[in-house]
Motif scaffolding. Sequence first.
Motif, PDB file in Angstrom:
ATOM      1  N   THR A  81       0.848  -1.191   0.000  1.00 49.42           N
ATOM      2  CA  THR A  81       0.000   0.000   0.000  1.00 49.42           C
ATOM      3  C   THR A  81       0.885   1.243   0.000  1.00 49.42           C
ATOM      4  N   GLU A  82       0.419   2.214  -0.719  1.00 53.08           N
ATOM      5  CA  GLU A  82       1.126   3.484  -0.698  1.00 53.08           C
ATOM      6  C   GLU A  82       1.118   4.008   0.727  1.00 53.08           C
ATOM      7  N   GLU A  83       2.302   4.246   1.268  1.00 48.79           N
ATOM      8  CA  GLU A  83       2.326   4.714   2.637  1.00 48.79           C
ATOM      9  C   GLU A  83       1.974   6.198   2.708  1.00 48.79           C
ATOM     10  N   GLU A  84       1.044   6.472   3.605  1.00 46.25           N
ATOM     11  CA  GLU A  84       0.678   7.874   3.763  1.00 46.25           C
ATOM     12  C   GLU A  84       1.806   8.606   4.484  1.00 46.25           C
ATOM     13  N   ILE A  85       1.815   9.883   4.328  1.00 47.99           N
ATOM     14  CA  ILE A  85       2.793  10.670   5.062  1.00 47.99           C
ATOM     15  C   ILE A  85       2.410  10.641   6.534  1.00 47.99           C
ATOM     16  N   TYR A  86       3.395  10.374   7.358  1.00 45.83           N
ATOM     17  CA  TYR A  86       3.130  10.230   8.782  1.00 45.83           C
ATOM     18  C   TYR A  86       3.006  11.603   9.424  1.00 45.83           C
ATOM     19  N   LEU A  87       1.807  11.948   9.845  1.00 48.48           N
ATOM     20  CA  LEU A  87       1.559  13.270  10.415  1.00 48.48           C
ATOM     21  C   LEU A  87       0.817  13.185  11.738  1.00 48.48           C
ATOM     22  N   PRO A  88       1.542  13.027  12.818  1.00 50.38           N
ATOM     23  CA  PRO A  88       0.852  12.952  14.106  1.00 50.38           C
ATOM     24  C   PRO A  88       0.331  14.324  14.536  1.00 50.38           C
ATOM     25  N   ASP A  89      -0.489  14.304  15.556  1.00 47.44           N
ATOM     26  CA  ASP A  89      -1.075  15.545  16.064  1.00 47.44           C
ATOM     27  C   ASP A  89      -0.036  16.420  16.753  1.00 47.44           C
ATOM     28  N   HIS A 144      10.850   2.080  24.807  1.00 51.12           N
ATOM     29  CA  HIS A 144       9.576   2.359  24.148  1.00 51.12           C
ATOM     30  C   HIS A 144       9.246   3.849  24.238  1.00 51.12           C
ATOM     31  N   ALA A 145       9.470   4.434  25.409  1.00 53.30           N
ATOM     32  CA  ALA A 145       9.188   5.859  25.567  1.00 53.30           C
ATOM     33  C   ALA A 145      10.072   6.681  24.624  1.00 53.30           C
ATOM     34  N   GLN A 146      11.291   6.209  24.411  1.00 50.71           N
ATOM     35  CA  GLN A 146      12.187   6.911  23.491  1.00 50.71           C
ATOM     36  C   GLN A 146      11.621   6.865  22.068  1.00 50.71           C
ATOM     37  N   LEU A 147      11.060   5.737  21.726  1.00 44.36           N
ATOM     38  CA  LEU A 147      10.451   5.601  20.404  1.00 44.36           C
ATOM     39  C   LEU A 147       9.238   6.528  20.280  1.00 44.36           C
ATOM     40  N   ILE A 148       8.456   6.593  21.349  1.00 41.01           N
ATOM     41  CA  ILE A 148       7.299   7.495  21.363  1.00 41.01           C
ATOM     42  C   ILE A 148       7.776   8.945  21.245  1.00 41.01           C
ATOM     43  N   LEU A 149       8.893   9.246  21.898  1.00 41.77           N
ATOM     44  CA  LEU A 149       9.432  10.606  21.824  1.00 41.77           C
ATOM     45  C   LEU A 149       9.743  10.988  20.366  1.00 41.77           C
ATOM     46  N   ILE A 150      10.156  10.006  19.602  1.00 45.32           N
ATOM     47  CA  ILE A 150      10.498  10.292  18.205  1.00 45.32           C
ATOM     48  C   ILE A 150       9.248  10.337  17.320  1.00 45.32           C
ATOM     49  N   LEU A 151       8.264   9.474  17.613  1.00 44.02           N
ATOM     50  CA  LEU A 151       7.150   9.313  16.669  1.00 44.02           C
ATOM     51  C   LEU A 151       5.758   9.599  17.240  1.00 44.02           C
ATOM     52  N   THR A 152       5.624   9.731  18.521  1.00 41.48           N
ATOM     53  CA  THR A 152       4.346   9.792  19.238  1.00 41.48           C
ATOM     54  C   THR A 152       3.623   8.447  19.182  1.00 41.48           C
ATOM     55  N   LYS A 153       2.646   8.317  20.054  1.00 44.52           N
ATOM     56  CA  LYS A 153       1.869   7.083  20.120  1.00 44.52           C
ATOM     57  C   LYS A 153       0.991   6.907  18.877  1.00 44.52           C
ATOM     58  N   GLY A 154       0.856   7.988  18.122  1.00 39.79           N
ATOM     59  CA  GLY A 154       0.044   7.941  16.910  1.00 39.79           C
ATOM     60  C   GLY A 154       0.513   6.874  15.935  1.00 39.79           C
ATOM     61  N   VAL A 155       1.751   6.443  16.106  1.00 47.83           N
ATOM     62  CA  VAL A 155       2.292   5.448  15.190  1.00 47.83           C
ATOM     63  C   VAL A 155       1.517   4.134  15.303  1.00 47.83           C
ATOM     64  N   GLU A 156       0.860   3.938  16.438  1.00 42.88           N
ATOM     65  CA  GLU A 156       0.084   2.705  16.602  1.00 42.88           C
ATOM     66  C   GLU A 156      -1.067   2.622  15.611  1.00 42.88           C
ATOM     67  N   LYS A 157      -1.561   3.795  15.227  1.00 40.11           N
ATOM     68  CA  LYS A 157      -2.670   3.811  14.268  1.00 40.11           C
ATOM     69  C   LYS A 157      -2.257   3.193  12.937  1.00 40.11           C
ATOM     70  N   CYS A 158      -1.000   3.373  12.584  1.00 34.00           N
ATOM     71  CA  CYS A 158      -0.520   2.807  11.330  1.00 34.00           C
ATOM     72  C   CYS A 158      -0.687   1.299  11.320  1.00 34.00           C
ATOM     73  N   PHE A 159      -0.524   0.671  12.474  1.00 35.16           N
ATOM     74  CA  PHE A 159      -0.658  -0.781  12.538  1.00 35.16           C
ATOM     75  C   PHE A 159      -2.116  -1.204  12.519  1.00 35.16           C
ATOM     76  N   VAL A 160      -2.972  -0.357  13.063  1.00 36.26           N
ATOM     77  CA  VAL A 160      -4.393  -0.673  13.019  1.00 36.26           C
ATOM     78  C   VAL A 160      -4.866  -0.652  11.571  1.00 36.26           C
ATOM     79  N   LYS A 161      -4.414   0.361  10.845  1.00 33.24           N
ATOM     80  CA  LYS A 161      -4.810   0.500   9.442  1.00 33.24           C
ATOM     81  C   LYS A 161      -4.189  -0.596   8.589  1.00 33.24           C
ATOM     82  N   ASN A 162      -2.986  -0.973   8.926  1.00 32.25           N
ATOM     83  CA  ASN A 162      -2.235  -1.848   8.041  1.00 32.25           C
ATOM     84  C   ASN A 162      -1.263  -2.683   8.869  1.00 32.25           C
ATOM     85  N   SER A 163      -1.651  -3.924   9.102  1.00 32.47           N
ATOM     86  CA  SER A 163      -0.840  -4.749   9.990  1.00 32.47           C
ATOM     87  C   SER A 163       0.517  -5.086   9.362  1.00 32.47           C
TER      88      SER A 163
END
Lengths: 206, 662
Positions: A181-189, B303-322
Amino acid sequence: MSARKRTLLKVIILGDSGVGKTSLMNQYVNKKFSNQYKATIGADFLTKEVQVEDRLVTMQIWDTAGQERFQSLGVAFYRGADCCVLVYDVNVMKSFDNLDNWREEFLIQASPSDPENFPFVVLGNKVDVDGGNSRVVSEKKAKAWCAAKGGIPYFETSAKEDFNVDAAFQCIAKNALKNETEEEIYLPDTIDVNASRVPKASGCEC
Amino acid sequence: MDNTTVHESHSDIEDLFDEEEGERPCYLSDEEHAESVTGAPAVSSSEMEADNVAKLSNLDISDNTQEESQVHEGGSSHEISETTPGHQGEEGGRSNDPKGLELGDGDGSAIATSSTTDVGPESTDSGVLVTDVVDGDTLSEDGIQESPGSPSSSREGTSGYLAGSGSSAASVCSASGVDESADRILNQESTRPTRRSWVPGKRHPDEDDTSLAWRKHKKHFFILSNAGKPIYSRYGDEHKLAGFSATLQAIMSFVENSGDTIRFVKAGDHQIVFLVKGPLYLVAISATEEPDEVIRCQLELLHAQLILILTKGVEKCFVKNSKFDMRPLLGGTDMVFSHLIHGFSWNPATFLRAYTCLPLPYAIRQAAGAALQDMPNTGPLFSLLMCGSKVISLMSPRKSSISPNDILLLSNYVASSDSFRTTESFFPVCLPGYNPTAFLYAYVQYLDSDTCLFLLTADPDGFFQLKECRGRIGTILRQTNVLAEVANAVRRGGLRVEHLLETKASHPVLDPKTSSIFGSDGDHELHGSAGVPREGTIGIGGPAGLWHFIYRSSFLDQYVASEFSSPLHTTSAQKRLYRAYQKLYTSMHGAGAAGPHKMQYRRDERHVLLSWRTSDFELYAAFDPLADKSSAVAVCNRVCQWLRDLESEIFLLGATPFSWCN
């Protein structure tokens, strides 16, 4: 840093026990074949790096056990697969008939986002046996099944003779990539400090 | 033997867990011992709370020799370890690793082999706090080097992962060699704290799970997705380790499938600790004998260091696409994790959940605070001035709070890359303790070679405003002489246990008004020239054989540690003590049958450790192994008094009300 454009593909190999899944993988990865049958227990994992067009791809191959008693491992194993390889033995009708079950089971367990277009590849293995005289599933029949399931690519292989193995896996990698899948640009809040007090983190770290 | 089989691992894991129930965790014997302490009638916590100067000597501390109960089971470890070496193809090597070592059956189970041989010696050594000692040839960062000629406990059979490991010395990469020689130079040339120099970059990138050298590293860390896709590995190339990663996922997911979570596996002298964080799996495999609680905390930090770089929002990427492959998002951040892991073996902030300050004259820290405070209303959320890993001052104009771990992770992020040193930077960053779901923006610039200014804002377009703030802060700091004082403080180093002696001798009656580590006459070279044993002088430690201490203030969430004095002048001795502190900290905070402890007194062949916990502070002190108990206790009281006298110089006082943990 340097690994930016490398892709990792998770490939699951499924099929009845004894059809040659492990042998195919060993032939592909290690260029080795053994006549001795050793049942895979649970699953076995191998990696292989391949070049697909201009991309460097690492294939993480999950060689699963064919015996039914291991099927409880399903969800854990199938999660996040990029491609599923269905293997049967051209000399054993039952192993071909079971392809339906394997495919269904995979789609249920892995629940890919787009089941219609999930990349499968079918391999009819052991075409070398008895010079093809003991064969019971014809190429035509197999191809018809593949066509009916939405045009699954089909390869006739022999892990023993190293026939068509590379070509099959090359196709597996290619199809898995195509489906990427085309990866979307990662844009957190971003925090809006003015909207409300930031909720306190629940508990402290560790 | 070669096959990694989940089926087998399952039953083995169960076996191990069964045994776990029967066995007591490694530190439990502490509790037994501590019971006798906490049970003493004189220990009334309210008494201590009421009066910090509560005399330790009032307490009846039985002088039991510490015994470590080691939980090592030979038989089952052997079995479980079949799952840990990752996996070999049926026929051995792999075609994707042309130089890969062809491992025969025996080697393929290297970890298993050693695990069966090492059951004996350590556990039989009662009265010995077992710490990590490795053969001279396993120079991993986590190993503790025995200096040649020093009394070493029984080595044979417990050394590396492999019996007969001497032959593979050549395969150990040069990076650790560099570390070691750097240490030696440091040790020779100064009495300043020796910290292992950290060499940036990926460790041993060419290794994978088929390499002997890879298997010999003492402590591995992995991050992977719950689909088994590798995200980070401390050693070796993540892609080459894809098979190993899949093995880890299979084990974890399998246990997860039964509605359970795997926590750890003990396999001989290896411990495998697992942590599930949503779609992310974190795993540590260590032979360092740290308690699993300590390692789990380290995984949490990772893990917190990873969150510091990407935020917890990165978890959504796995929900959308495992199938989501996270590695590209983390491109170039390897060293952030590696630097943090390096900190696990020297930085007390990684387990104390507290930060430490650079000791500074009170007026100077006030001036720094004023400079940071002097901001427009719309300015930064947090302003933080740090020197290396130590805080100079911290301000939050809007009264928001920043947790000690956030400070640790943020400064680790910046310290891990040289890119920040040469230029001003503005980048998105998430403070997991503040809000793990969203980004803030950090403006970072080094004001001189050590001093770094962090300004955090929620405004993605805040660069120019913060740049302006930085300009103003920089000017004030120079005008008020703060930067020069900071440089002096760095040169001077921190508290020294010898000064406790000195203070006692020269000022029999301590007058808090004049007591200062900087001297009452403003002679900032006092300790540099006269007070500190100089190079070549054999340090004698402090009074009553006091070698070192760490004091953590509960209200301030700050700690202060003394500089390492002789005989703790080798990195190995320091690391050994550090690990002992970690263990002690864990047992002081463990929720065992006896509850969190108030006090422990432990003696082993290397040191006497004394820890004391009240509602106001925690003190961890190390003494000469022959130290007398009652004088050690008395000295601890003096240390606490001393630190209270120095409070305004060693701690950041009166900053924002911090309220993150309760």
